[in-house]
Write an enzyme that holds these catalytic residues in place. Sequence first.
Site, PDB file in Angstrom:
ATOM      1  CB  THR A  78      -0.931  -0.013   1.232  1.00 27.04           C
ATOM      2  OG1 THR A  78      -1.811  -1.130   1.115  1.00 27.04           O
ATOM      3  CG2 THR A  78      -1.762   1.260   1.320  1.00 27.04           C
ATOM      4  CB  CYS A 101     -22.152  -8.171   5.428  1.00 30.06           C
ATOM      5  SG  CYS A 101     -23.554  -7.262   4.799  1.00 30.06           S
TER       6      CYS A 101
END
Lengths: 387, 85
Positions: free
Chosen positions: A80, A329
């Site tokens: 990242t 979810c």
Amino acid sequence: MTHPTSPTPARTHLDNGGSAPLHPSARQAFVQALDEGWADPRRLHAEGRRAAALLDGAREAVAGVLGTRTEEVRFTPSHTASLHAAMAQVARARRRHGGDVVVGAVERAAVLHAADHVAATGQGRRTTVPVDRVGRVDADELASAALADGVALAALQDANGEVGTRQPVARVHAALEGSGVPLLVDAGASVGHAPLPTAWDLLAADPADWGGPRGLGILAVRHRTRTVPAGPEDPDPWAPGGVSVPAAFAAAVSLQAVAQDLAAEDERRRALVDRIRDGVAGVPDVEVVGDPQDRLPHVVTFSFLYVDGEALVTELDRAGYAVGSGSACTAGTLEPSHVLAAMGVLTHGNVRLALDRSTTAEDVERFLAVLPGAVARVRDALGVSGL
Amino acid sequence: MSAGPEVVDARGLRCPLPVVRLAAHAKERPRGTEITVLATDPAARYDVPAWARLRGHAMVAEEQHPGNDETDGRTWWALTVRLED
């Protein structure tokens, strides 16, 4: 006092994208470098020089595998961080050309967020190029967006880590040749698994994806690609404070190791993925997504209609199988995977597998044996039979 | 006969329930029936079109609505399909 003992159920980890178990060569190299390279490589004494020699050796080894020059290889604190710094430093260097950033719609979140950030900083905007049903951008569309006035840089992944589809990186890079618009290629899902891309201006690779250590990213920047540090001053603007020498050494050694068995592992895991695609197709109402041919050898993703993804991941976990999912979810968010959404495929009931070098044919057969029952139980809980 | 699409209100339900309610409603409805699903779940705006494609039905319309008291302030979507199969 005695307790009833239940045997610990065997675990099968099929969620290896960006977090594969440590490759044996990485473990060995890490331990060796802990003994020899624990000192600060920036210091001038014998201990420091020994650490610096390991770090230099690691850079050289990585450059050798990537087919680039040693001085073009940087170590960063994570994949990242590589993507964030690459975007920020190139955008800064290209400021007078404009602040716009062009990206594919299925780039990983770190690329999309970095693009938004640098576009906002440079008073530009992010242009997001859509993908087709298998998750591939159109090379001409991305290139023409990148060749518009005011573009600082473009980013396109080598292959998508969620669905496995390879992107037309070489064609886009050829189209941008001579334009001055650098192409950042996120190869975080492919390096260690697929032949290395050669068409790039900046290339990011993720050691954790092939069984290297966590806490380290690899970024290669062609010498002709201009960058300007975008953060506070530090001797290493790509990794302020420096990187872990043992992690860099272990990443380099394991990269050499996985380059050795690349072809054999491609063939072996491609056959396992084909077996999974066949096996999964036997479950009613399933959609296997991503390109069936032009794809990563070890990634396979499918969605079951009328299935709660979170419940299915939990059900499989209980049976001993760790799988990923792009369903809402399952990641603590209400938004489903932006990759599945951009492809226009079913986002619920999603299962994502990335096979490691340690994944066996037996693991796959056992998984395929439990999968239909797990899906049926989750569906029964929703009362959806006959829909 | 028609007085506009039949409505399935799935607001407040999480995925995959909006699609499940839609499929249950669509069962045994004749070809050509139009059904509008109302949903607050953001996954529904991808999954209703995907369901329609998988089942051979057609997407007719998609509207986004700002949150109101009825949806606890949450944005919601009205997704209309026409049964073709």
